[in-house]
Each structure stands twice: as C-alpha cells, then as structure tokens.
Design a protein around this motif. Structure first.
Motif, PDB file in Angstrom:
ATOM      1  N   MET A   8       0.819  -1.184   0.209  1.00  0.00           N
ATOM      2  CA  MET A   8      -0.073   0.170   0.026  1.00  0.00           C
ATOM      3  C   MET A   8       0.747   1.164   0.047  1.00  0.00           C
ATOM      4  SD  MET A   8      -3.139  -1.125   2.767  1.00  0.00           S
ATOM      5  CE  MET A   8      -3.578   0.453   3.182  1.00  0.00           C
ATOM      6  N   LYS A   9       0.464   2.179  -0.721  1.00  0.00           N
ATOM      7  CA  LYS A   9       1.206   3.528  -0.618  1.00  0.00           C
ATOM      8  C   LYS A   9       0.623   4.600   0.348  1.00  0.00           C
ATOM      9  CE  LYS A   9       0.273   6.108  -4.545  1.00  0.00           C
ATOM     10  NZ  LYS A   9       0.268   6.653  -5.580  1.00  0.00           N
ATOM     11  N   HIS A  10       1.700   4.815   0.959  1.00  0.00           N
ATOM     12  CA  HIS A  10       1.274   5.898   2.196  1.00  0.00           C
ATOM     13  C   HIS A  10       1.900   7.263   1.836  1.00  0.00           C
ATOM     14  CE1 HIS A  10       0.847   2.073   4.057  1.00  0.00           C
ATOM     15  NE2 HIS A  10       0.203   2.525   5.091  1.00  0.00           N
ATOM     16  N   ASP A  11       1.274   8.228   1.634  1.00  0.00           N
ATOM     17  CA  ASP A  11       1.485   9.549   0.899  1.00  0.00           C
ATOM     18  C   ASP A  11       1.477  10.480   1.946  1.00  0.00           C
ATOM     19  OD1 ASP A  11       2.235  11.909  -0.142  1.00  0.00           O
ATOM     20  OD2 ASP A  11       1.470  11.352  -2.119  1.00  0.00           O
ATOM     21  N   THR A  12       2.197  10.998   2.757  1.00  0.00           N
ATOM     22  CA  THR A  12       1.847  11.897   3.813  1.00  0.00           C
ATOM     23  C   THR A  12       1.276  13.284   3.338  1.00  0.00           C
ATOM     24  OG1 THR A  12       4.048  12.884   3.732  1.00  0.00           O
ATOM     25  CG2 THR A  12       3.697  11.188   5.547  1.00  0.00           C
ATOM     26  N   ASP A  13       1.267  13.618   2.017  1.00  0.00           N
ATOM     27  CA  ASP A  13       0.777  14.751   1.575  1.00  0.00           C
ATOM     28  C   ASP A  13      -0.714  14.839   1.572  1.00  0.00           C
ATOM     29  OD1 ASP A  13       3.115  16.131   0.903  1.00  0.00           O
ATOM     30  OD2 ASP A  13       3.513  15.574  -0.777  1.00  0.00           O
ATOM     31  N   LYS A  14      -1.241  13.463   1.514  1.00  0.00           N
ATOM     32  CA  LYS A  14      -2.593  13.131   1.364  1.00  0.00           C
ATOM     33  C   LYS A  14      -3.226  12.571   2.726  1.00  0.00           C
ATOM     34  CE  LYS A  14      -2.066  12.013  -3.531  1.00  0.00           C
ATOM     35  NZ  LYS A  14      -2.254  10.767  -4.583  1.00  0.00           N
ATOM     36  N   MET A  15      -2.286  12.628   3.787  1.00  0.00           N
ATOM     37  CA  MET A  15      -2.839  11.948   5.059  1.00  0.00           C
ATOM     38  C   MET A  15      -3.036  13.318   6.218  1.00  0.00           C
ATOM     39  SD  MET A  15      -0.360   8.858   5.144  1.00  0.00           S
ATOM     40  CE  MET A  15      -1.254   7.723   6.300  1.00  0.00           C
ATOM     41  N   GLU A  16      -3.522  12.992   7.276  1.00  0.00           N
ATOM     42  CA  GLU A  16      -3.811  14.047   8.340  1.00  0.00           C
ATOM     43  C   GLU A  16      -2.668  13.631   9.182  1.00  0.00           C
ATOM     44  OE1 GLU A  16      -6.725  15.095  12.055  1.00  0.00           O
ATOM     45  OE2 GLU A  16      -7.208  13.360  10.536  1.00  0.00           O
ATOM     46  N   ARG A  17      -1.892  14.704   9.705  1.00  0.00           N
ATOM     47  CA  ARG A  17      -0.676  14.743  10.510  1.00  0.00           C
ATOM     48  C   ARG A  17      -1.604  14.799  11.897  1.00  0.00           C
ATOM     49  NH1 ARG A  17       1.304  17.725  14.250  1.00  0.00           N
ATOM     50  NH2 ARG A  17       3.115  17.389  15.066  1.00  0.00           N
ATOM     51  N   VAL A  18      -1.506  13.765  12.663  1.00  0.00           N
ATOM     52  CA  VAL A  18      -2.451  13.682  13.844  1.00  0.00           C
ATOM     53  C   VAL A  18      -1.643  14.228  15.218  1.00  0.00           C
ATOM     54  CG1 VAL A  18      -3.473  12.099  15.680  1.00  0.00           C
ATOM     55  CG2 VAL A  18      -3.490  11.600  13.008  1.00  0.00           C
ATOM     56  N   LEU A  82      -0.750   8.090  21.386  1.00  0.00           N
ATOM     57  CA  LEU A  82      -1.588   9.226  21.518  1.00  0.00           C
ATOM     58  C   LEU A  82      -1.724   9.407  23.114  1.00  0.00           C
ATOM     59  CD1 LEU A  82      -4.178   9.266  18.493  1.00  0.00           C
ATOM     60  CD2 LEU A  82      -2.044  10.916  18.973  1.00  0.00           C
ATOM     61  N   MET A  83      -2.005   8.243  23.770  1.00  0.00           N
ATOM     62  CA  MET A  83      -2.300   8.168  25.449  1.00  0.00           C
ATOM     63  C   MET A  83      -1.038   8.797  25.933  1.00  0.00           C
ATOM     64  SD  MET A  83      -4.586   5.070  26.585  1.00  0.00           S
ATOM     65  CE  MET A  83      -4.991   4.080  25.344  1.00  0.00           C
ATOM     66  N   HIS A  84       0.130   8.572  25.233  1.00  0.00           N
ATOM     67  CA  HIS A  84       1.487   8.833  26.295  1.00  0.00           C
ATOM     68  C   HIS A  84       1.563  10.170  25.799  1.00  0.00           C
ATOM     69  CE1 HIS A  84       1.939   4.935  28.202  1.00  0.00           C
ATOM     70  NE2 HIS A  84       1.781   4.395  27.285  1.00  0.00           N
ATOM     71  N   TYR A  85       1.696  10.830  24.668  1.00  0.00           N
ATOM     72  CA  TYR A  85       2.208  11.805  24.101  1.00  0.00           C
ATOM     73  C   TYR A  85       1.378  13.025  23.804  1.00  0.00           C
ATOM     74  CZ  TYR A  85       6.314   8.747  24.211  1.00  0.00           C
ATOM     75  OH  TYR A  85       7.411   7.866  24.822  1.00  0.00           O
ATOM     76  N   ALA A  86       0.161  12.759  23.435  1.00  0.00           N
ATOM     77  CA  ALA A  86      -0.787  13.780  22.811  1.00  0.00           C
ATOM     78  C   ALA A  86      -2.225  13.068  23.516  1.00  0.00           C
ATOM     79  CB  ALA A  86      -0.942  13.510  21.280  1.00  0.00           C
ATOM     80  N   THR A  87      -2.382  13.279  24.823  1.00  0.00           N
ATOM     81  CA  THR A  87      -3.717  12.995  25.355  1.00  0.00           C
ATOM     82  C   THR A  87      -4.821  13.733  25.079  1.00  0.00           C
ATOM     83  OG1 THR A  87      -2.281  12.437  27.320  1.00  0.00           O
ATOM     84  CG2 THR A  87      -4.721  12.471  27.534  1.00  0.00           C
ATOM     85  N   GLU A  88      -4.763  15.064  24.756  1.00  0.00           N
ATOM     86  CA  GLU A  88      -5.977  15.733  24.214  1.00  0.00           C
ATOM     87  C   GLU A  88      -6.163  15.318  22.663  1.00  0.00           C
ATOM     88  OE1 GLU A  88      -5.162  19.965  24.693  1.00  0.00           O
ATOM     89  OE2 GLU A  88      -4.403  19.878  26.765  1.00  0.00           O
ATOM     90  N   THR A  89      -5.273  14.886  21.991  1.00  0.00           N
ATOM     91  CA  THR A  89      -5.724  14.622  20.628  1.00  0.00           C
ATOM     92  C   THR A  89      -6.505  13.065  20.826  1.00  0.00           C
ATOM     93  OG1 THR A  89      -3.582  15.739  19.858  1.00  0.00           O
ATOM     94  CG2 THR A  89      -4.575  13.845  18.515  1.00  0.00           C
ATOM     95  N   TYR A  90      -5.946  12.407  21.632  1.00  0.00           N
ATOM     96  CA  TYR A  90      -6.547  10.971  21.708  1.00  0.00           C
ATOM     97  C   TYR A  90      -7.849  11.176  22.311  1.00  0.00           C
ATOM     98  CZ  TYR A  90      -7.812   6.573  23.882  1.00  0.00           C
ATOM     99  OH  TYR A  90      -8.497   5.457  24.223  1.00  0.00           O
ATOM    100  N   GLU A  91      -8.190  12.068  23.536  1.00  0.00           N
ATOM    101  CA  GLU A  91      -9.541  12.269  23.683  1.00  0.00           C
ATOM    102  C   GLU A  91     -10.542  12.842  22.844  1.00  0.00           C
ATOM    103  OE1 GLU A  91      -9.036  12.365  28.700  1.00  0.00           O
ATOM    104  OE2 GLU A  91      -8.819  14.297  27.465  1.00  0.00           O
ATOM    105  N   SER A  92      -9.928  13.597  21.983  1.00  0.00           N
ATOM    106  CA  SER A  92     -10.661  14.311  21.037  1.00  0.00           C
ATOM    107  C   SER A  92     -11.196  13.438  19.842  1.00  0.00           C
ATOM    108  CB  SER A  92     -10.094  15.436  20.281  1.00  0.00           C
ATOM    109  OG  SER A  92      -9.057  15.154  19.310  1.00  0.00           O
ATOM    110  N   MET A  93     -10.209  12.263  19.675  1.00  0.00           N
ATOM    111  CA  MET A  93     -10.650  11.289  18.461  1.00  0.00           C
ATOM    112  C   MET A  93     -11.485  10.090  19.024  1.00  0.00           C
ATOM    113  SD  MET A  93      -6.863  11.313  16.486  1.00  0.00           S
ATOM    114  CE  MET A  93      -7.609  10.395  14.966  1.00  0.00           C
TER     115      MET A  93
END
Length: 100
Positions: A8-18, A82-93
């Motif tokens: 599978m091709k993963h292209d960060t230009d077409k992905m959301e940086r979380v 996300l739980m360890h390094y970006a808790t607010e982002t985890y909770e929003s998602m």
C-alpha cells in the motif's frame, strides 16, 4: 513523503498529521552489535503520527538528519502513542479517558 508498505502507498501529502509522538526502536546494526557486544541497544525517535482517509496509520521519523523512515502501525499502537504523548488529541478522537 511516500512510503510503500505492505503493498500500500502511504503519502503524507494526502494524510492527516495527527500528532508528534516518540517511539523506541531497537538498534541492531553490525556496528552496535560489535561495540556493545551482544547487549541490546535502543534509541527513542521523535516521530510524526499520520492517519489516512481510509483509517490507516503511519508513523514516520528521520534518522541521521537525512534518511526518512515510515512504519505502518495498527490503531491500537496509535492509541497507545497518543495516550502517552498527545492525550488531548487521543480524547478528541476516541473519547475522554477515565479519571484515576
């Protein structure tokens, strides 16, 4: 950045940086094995966590200021990071974490 992983091709230009996260990787190069004589050597990298429109997760990091690495990861690993390094982002998602 583009990575082909598991067919599978993963292209960060077409992905959301979380989020920005960190991950431990084993360093198993011949040089490290020789220098540390069989002991396990590790390094923690600053990483970027990405999510595709189809719900696939990608973890990227840079090594030696020039090589870019991508790793497809499962949602459970993404949640843990996300739980360890970006808790607010985890909770929003994924919803609010319970209080201790």
């Amino acid at each position: 950045m583009r990575f082909v992983i598991g067919g599978m091709k993963h292209d960060t230009d077409k992905m959301e940086r979380v989020a920005a996260v960190r991950k431990w990787y084993k360093n198993d190069s011949p040089l490290m094995r020789a220098v540390f004589q069989g002991r396990e050597v590790e390094k923690t990298y600053d990483c970027e966590l990405w999510k595709s429109e189809k719900g696939n997760w990608l973890l990227t990091h840079e090594e030696d200021f020039q090589k870019k690495y991508g790793e497809a990861i499962e949602e459970e690993e993404a949640k843990t990071l996300l739980m360890h390094y970006a808790t607010e982002t985890y909770e929003s998602m994924f919803g609010e974490l319970p209080e201790a």
